[in-house]
Scaffold this motif. Structure first.
Motif, PDB file in Angstrom:
ATOM      1  N   UNK A 137      65.328  75.298  58.531  1.00  0.00           N
ATOM      2  CA  UNK A 137      64.466  76.540  57.323  1.00  0.00           C
ATOM      3  C   UNK A 137      64.291  77.761  58.511  1.00  0.00           C
ATOM      4  N   UNK A 138      63.660  77.782  59.355  1.00  0.00           N
ATOM      5  CA  UNK A 138      63.080  79.034  59.680  1.00  0.00           C
ATOM      6  C   UNK A 138      64.511  79.675  60.783  1.00  0.00           C
ATOM      7  N   UNK A 139      65.064  78.895  61.129  1.00  0.00           N
ATOM      8  CA  UNK A 139      65.768  79.444  62.006  1.00  0.00           C
ATOM      9  C   UNK A 139      66.935  81.012  61.673  1.00  0.00           C
ATOM     10  N   UNK A 140      67.516  80.374  59.410  1.00  0.00           N
ATOM     11  CA  UNK A 140      67.358  81.987  58.902  1.00  0.00           C
ATOM     12  C   UNK A 140      67.493  83.088  58.473  1.00  0.00           C
ATOM     13  N   UNK A 141      65.786  82.906  59.755  1.00  0.00           N
ATOM     14  CA  UNK A 141      64.983  84.096  58.937  1.00  0.00           C
ATOM     15  C   UNK A 141      65.276  84.558  60.652  1.00  0.00           C
ATOM     16  N   UNK A 142      65.887  84.414  62.035  1.00  0.00           N
ATOM     17  CA  UNK A 142      65.378  84.378  63.389  1.00  0.00           C
ATOM     18  C   UNK A 142      66.491  84.956  63.139  1.00  0.00           C
ATOM     19  N   UNK A 143      66.636  86.320  64.741  1.00  0.00           N
ATOM     20  CA  UNK A 143      67.654  86.773  65.674  1.00  0.00           C
ATOM     21  C   UNK A 143      68.154  85.908  66.443  1.00  0.00           C
ATOM     22  N   UNK A 144      67.556  85.571  67.719  1.00  0.00           N
ATOM     23  CA  UNK A 144      67.945  84.254  68.294  1.00  0.00           C
ATOM     24  C   UNK A 144      66.944  83.479  68.365  1.00  0.00           C
ATOM     25  N   UNK A 145      66.698  82.622  69.564  1.00  0.00           N
ATOM     26  CA  UNK A 145      66.200  82.067  69.974  1.00  0.00           C
ATOM     27  C   UNK A 145      65.007  82.084  69.900  1.00  0.00           C
ATOM     28  N   UNK A 146      64.746  83.664  70.996  1.00  0.00           N
ATOM     29  CA  UNK A 146      63.989  83.796  71.811  1.00  0.00           C
ATOM     30  C   UNK A 146      62.879  84.293  70.312  1.00  0.00           C
ATOM     31  N   UNK A 147      63.343  85.522  68.991  1.00  0.00           N
ATOM     32  CA  UNK A 147      62.632  85.631  68.219  1.00  0.00           C
ATOM     33  C   UNK A 147      62.333  84.386  66.939  1.00  0.00           C
ATOM     34  N   UNK A 148      63.095  82.961  67.492  1.00  0.00           N
ATOM     35  CA  UNK A 148      62.392  81.877  66.785  1.00  0.00           C
ATOM     36  C   UNK A 148      61.279  81.601  67.331  1.00  0.00           C
ATOM     37  N   UNK A 149      60.879  81.534  68.220  1.00  0.00           N
ATOM     38  CA  UNK A 149      60.038  80.992  68.662  1.00  0.00           C
ATOM     39  C   UNK A 149      58.055  81.628  68.176  1.00  0.00           C
ATOM     40  N   UNK A 150      58.438  83.094  67.476  1.00  0.00           N
ATOM     41  CA  UNK A 150      57.799  84.194  66.937  1.00  0.00           C
ATOM     42  C   UNK A 150      56.997  82.979  65.659  1.00  0.00           C
ATOM     43  N   UNK A 151      57.910  82.337  65.113  1.00  0.00           N
ATOM     44  CA  UNK A 151      57.551  81.570  63.957  1.00  0.00           C
ATOM     45  C   UNK A 151      56.979  80.101  64.146  1.00  0.00           C
ATOM     46  N   UNK A 152      56.379  80.076  65.403  1.00  0.00           N
ATOM     47  CA  UNK A 152      56.213  78.546  65.728  1.00  0.00           C
ATOM     48  C   UNK A 152      54.810  78.612  65.651  1.00  0.00           C
ATOM     49  N   UNK A 153      53.594  77.860  65.360  1.00  0.00           N
ATOM     50  CA  UNK A 153      52.189  77.795  65.964  1.00  0.00           C
ATOM     51  C   UNK A 153      51.910  77.526  67.577  1.00  0.00           C
ATOM     52  N   UNK A 154      50.959  78.587  67.992  1.00  0.00           N
ATOM     53  CA  UNK A 154      50.541  78.749  69.085  1.00  0.00           C
ATOM     54  C   UNK A 154      51.410  79.455  70.277  1.00  0.00           C
ATOM     55  N   UNK A 155      52.553  79.586  69.616  1.00  0.00           N
ATOM     56  CA  UNK A 155      53.373  80.167  70.379  1.00  0.00           C
ATOM     57  C   UNK A 155      52.995  82.205  70.850  1.00  0.00           C
ATOM     58  N   UNK A 725      63.874  96.959  68.614  1.00  0.00           N
ATOM     59  CA  UNK A 725      64.714  96.114  68.395  1.00  0.00           C
ATOM     60  C   UNK A 725      65.595  96.391  67.289  1.00  0.00           C
ATOM     61  N   UNK A 726      67.065  96.226  67.098  1.00  0.00           N
ATOM     62  CA  UNK A 726      67.674  96.463  65.716  1.00  0.00           C
ATOM     63  C   UNK A 726      68.837  95.529  65.789  1.00  0.00           C
ATOM     64  N   UNK A 727      69.099  94.150  64.236  1.00  0.00           N
ATOM     65  CA  UNK A 727      70.100  93.355  64.854  1.00  0.00           C
ATOM     66  C   UNK A 727      71.133  93.695  63.882  1.00  0.00           C
ATOM     67  N   UNK A 728      72.118  93.037  64.047  1.00  0.00           N
ATOM     68  CA  UNK A 728      74.225  93.597  62.800  1.00  0.00           C
ATOM     69  C   UNK A 728      75.037  92.937  63.075  1.00  0.00           C
ATOM     70  N   UNK A 729      75.357  92.715  62.207  1.00  0.00           N
ATOM     71  CA  UNK A 729      76.779  92.116  62.399  1.00  0.00           C
ATOM     72  C   UNK A 729      76.372  90.535  62.638  1.00  0.00           C
ATOM     73  N   UNK A 730      75.299  90.220  61.451  1.00  0.00           N
ATOM     74  CA  UNK A 730      75.511  88.636  60.803  1.00  0.00           C
ATOM     75  C   UNK A 730      74.303  88.687  62.165  1.00  0.00           C
TER      76      UNK A 730
END
Length: 799
Positions: A137-155, A725-730
């Motif tokens: 569910x969280x991955x839908x709100x992340x721009x890439x794998x690095x951005x996804x790790x911002x949503x992980x506790x302790x990281x 940073x800004x993300x476009x085109x899905x």
């Protein structure tokens, strides 16, 4: 009329305010675990349990109390804290204040728990050596794998730096493959992975010994989804940097990968063109002489390279692979220096120098690796075999002339050809001593065999005197063998201990090749060291952790510092090698405490023996610089780190250290002892400007106080930068802009020696504008590792 209109507006605003207050309710309470209050627990309100969207969130304060305000209505009040079972109660919020009293949380190690990260509820499953987060569910709100790790506790993510709270280092696995690169390098790899390809993120705080020899490393494993099993894709990007004083960078990069039923192949080329300019200033002063050097330098550095990987997984924990990396660097630098020498009773002499340096540096590395599991208990075997080759072909041209003359008084040309090649072999076995995997024995050996040849010539012409021709050809062979053994003991879910011992033996041999102009005796050396390690961790509760580590390490000298050839930099400045250098040793003891996975404090005692230091001495009118094992150090201090990630639009990271250092030396050219304080602070703020998290920004800054050693006193250092940073085109197109080194200090200080002093005032950093664009034309990038082994990287760094 105006007064009447103003009264109507004021009455309207007052009515709206009172109406809003009548439609709001405030819920308060106190959170405890039965004995003590819980500080920093996440408290949040959910109105729709199907979407689980958080309406309001807060955290408990130092006294365990909280207060949260929301519009009148039906809610689910949720309280969570890592290590405790979540508390959920339905309630109706009415206008006014609602007091809930004490809310007790029950400690657990088995159940799924919910914590709030960046204003979002994250479900965490604890494990004996870390935790796992399902990110579907969280991955839908992340721009890439690095951005996804911002949503992980302790990281924590600080620009291109990846870290885990309570740990000093971090490694990343993409599936079954480890990427042995620094956190600053792994960020570019993670940006190429779409977050939609990841199902689970696993954080391991106690990885195997071969990944964590110091006990201060965490491992992050990104488990890919089924979409990645049959996949082909890649990315392409470009970046530019523009700074003052001819500093620039223009580059491009790309990747292409293929993954099919356990067979993985990738290739990633890159190219960039760089320009730089910096300023160095030194001043040498004695009782009757003053010598100054002013050196503005400029140059170009170009890079092109390619890396690839082929890997096959023939079982759940069995794989074999081959990786390669080739790159070529090209340098073209010019140093225009001015020397000013004055003596008491004599006129000042001014010399202008032109020093050009050109080099070509190709590098190739190939690594074959194999991992497998065997036995009923899941024992593991790991082997890695590498070949590497590094060449450096350079030429230096120097012309020096007095400012009052039109003809040079000194010219020389120096050719330097360096070739280093070698082999690495690393092998390790891990044995579980019980069926519950509580006791682990690890043993292995790391070895390296390298060969270095250096052909160097020096042709010199003087306006007065005869021409000089120097030729020096040497060969340096080195064999390193480092067997080790370690045992990890998990006494309970609360505490574990690891004991280890490593022996490092280094055999070195230097000799001349053919006829040379300088007679250098053969040198044969053997250095060895026993390096013990001890790591222990104890958690009295889920939000307290205490760690104790003792580490020992050595750092070998670089080849250019060992090479006994003497080369001339300008009229008065010379650099010479030292074949008597031996590895410097470090012994570090750390006592750490982590609270609520947000605050980390470490006390540190570090002892350094035989620290390799560059010493500049005056011999008559000439200045000679040579590396020496010149000083020992003792540092006692404390480090603190705080990370706050409860707000949906911002997270904050603050770091600081303070300590007392003592440097001693028996070298007659240095002070016998000096003491001083070392301290520094840094901060990083990461912002999210919109709800879908496609627009992000950051502010970073750091400051280091004045530092004293027996070699020099260095003035405070500081730096400041911003970016977004800004993300476009899905989320496939990424645009980044940053201002780097906006406020940046010079590297300046003074060194006092017996009979003279040396001061320096150098500038290496200028304000720089950074711009990059990247596009993922599919949802994946390189799954495999850059398989260059740690031993190979060490050899390449030194040569």
């Amino acid at each position: 009329m105006n007064k009447i209109l103003f009264s109507i507006i004021a009455l309207f605003l007052l009515t709206m305010t009172l109406s809003a207050q009548n439609n709001q309710g405030t819920v308060s309470g106190e959170i405890r675990d039965g004995k003590d209050v819980i500080v920093g627990a996440s408290v949040f309100l959910i109105q729709d349990m199907e979407t689980q969207e958080i309406v309001q969130t807060t955290i408990s304060e130092n006294n365990g109390k909280f207060s949260i305000t929301a519009p009148v209505g039906e809610y689910a009040l949720c309280v969570s804290f890592l290590g405790y079972a979540p508390h959920i109660q339905k309630m109706h919020i009415t206008a006014g204040k609602i007091e809930l009293g004490v809310i007790s949380l029950q400690e657990t190690y088995e159940e799924l728990q919910t914590v709030v990260v960046l204003g979002r509820a994250v479900r965490v499953k604890t494990q004996p050596d870390g935790f796992v987060v399902n990110v579907k569910e969280l991955r839908e709100q992340a721009n890439d794998a690095l951005d996804l790790l911002k949503l992980i506790p302790k990281v924590q993510i600080k620009g291109d730096q990846l870290s885990v709270i309570g740990k000093e280092k971090v490694l990343v696995k993409m599936g079954n493959v480890l990427q042995r690169v620094d956190a600053s390098d792994i960020a570019s790899v993670l940006k190429g992975y779409d977050a939609g390809l990841i199902d689970r993120v696993e954080v391991i705080t106690l990885p195997p010994l071969r990944y964590d020899p110091d006990g201060n490393t965490a491992m992050i494993i990104l488990h890919t989804s089924s979409v990645f099993r049959e996949y082909m894709g890649g990315m392409i990007g470009t970046e530019e940097m523009w700074g003052g004083k001819k500093n620039f960078r223009i580059g491009g990069y790309g990747s292409l990968l293929y993954n099919h039923r356990g067979l993985f192949a990738s290739i990633a080329p890159s190219i960039n063109f760089n320009g730089s300019k910096y300023l160095e200033q030194q001043e040498y002063q004695t009782e009757n002489r003053l010598y100054k050097v002013h050196t503005p330098s400029s140059g170009h550095y170009n890079y092109k390279g390619i890396r690839g990987n082929l890997q096959y997984e023939y079982g759940d924990k069995d794989l074999v692979g081959l990786a390669f990396s080739w790159n070529k660097k090209k340098y073209d630098n010019q140093f225009e220096s001015r020397e000013m020498a004055s003596f008491i009773g004599a006129a000042e002499r001014i010399v202008d120098n032109q020093n050009t340096y050109k080099s070509r540096e190709p590098r190739f590395t190939a690594t074959a690796y194999w991992e497998t599991a065997f036995g009923k208990r899941g024992n593991q075997a790991w082997a890695e075999f590498s070949y590497f080759n590094l060449e450096n072909n350079s030429q230096t041209n120097y012309v020096g002339q007095e400012s009052s003359s039109h003809s040079p008084f000194l010219e020389y040309t120096e050719d330097n050809d360096l070739n280093t090649s070698g082999l690495n072999l690393n092998n390790e076995y891990s044995f579980y001593l019980d069926n519950d995997h509580k006791y682990l024995l690890e043993t292995g050996v790391k070895s390296s065999w390298s060969f270095t040849k250096n052909y160097r010539t020096h042709d010199e012409n003087k306006s007065q005197g005869s021409a000089i021709h120097q030729k020096n050809n040497i060969k340096w062979d080195e064999l390193i063998v480092a067997p080790y053994v370690s045992s990890t003991l998990r006494f309970s879910e609360r505490w574990w201990m690891r004991l280890g011992l490593r022996y490092v033996g280094t055999k070195s041999y230097l000799r001349q090749i053919g006829k040379t102009s300088i007679d250098i005796p053969e040198v044969s050396m053997y250095n060895d060291a026993w390096l013990p390690t001890f790591h222990a961790s104890y958690s009295p509760s889920s939000h307290h952790q205490v760690t104790l580590t003792f580490n020992s390490a050595i750092e070998r000298p670089k080849f250019k510092d060992l090479n006994p050839f003497v080369w001339q930099i300008n009229e008065y400045s010379f650099y010479k090698g030292n074949t008597n250098l031996h590895p410097q040793k470090y012994y570090t003891t750390s006592l750490g405490y982590t609270f609520m996975d947000a605050l980390s404090i470490r006390g540190r005692l570090k002892r350094g023996l035989g620290i390799i230091t560059a010493l500049s001495t005056m011999q008559g009118q000439q200045v000679y610089t040579q590396m020496e094992n010149a000083q020992n150090s003792l540092f006692l201090g404390v480090e603190a780190e705080y990370y706050f990630d409860k707000l949906s639009w911002m997270n904050v990271s603050l770091d600081g250290y303070y300590g007392r250092n003592k440097y001693t030396s028996t070298n007659p050219n240095l002070l016998s002892e000096t003491q001083g304080n070392e301290w520094g602070v840094s901060g990083y703020l990461d912002f999210t400007f919109n709800e879908n998290r496609t627009w992000n920004g950051y502010i970073s800054g750091e400051y280091t106080g004045r530092k004293h050693t027996t070699v020099a006193t260095i003035e405070p250092q500081y730096d400041f930068g911003v970016g977004m940073s800004y993300f476009l085109l899905n989320r496939r197109l990424s645009i980044s802009v940053a201002g780097m080194n906006l406020l940046s200090s010079r590297h300046k200080g003074v060194s006092h020696r017996q009979g003279y002093s040396i001061s320096f005032n150098n500038r290496y950093n200028y304000p720089t504008l950074y711009f990059s664009v990247s596009y993922k034309f599919s949802n994946a990038k390189d799954k495999s590792a850059s398989r260059t082994s740690k031993a190979t990287q060490d050899i390449e760094r030194r040569f």
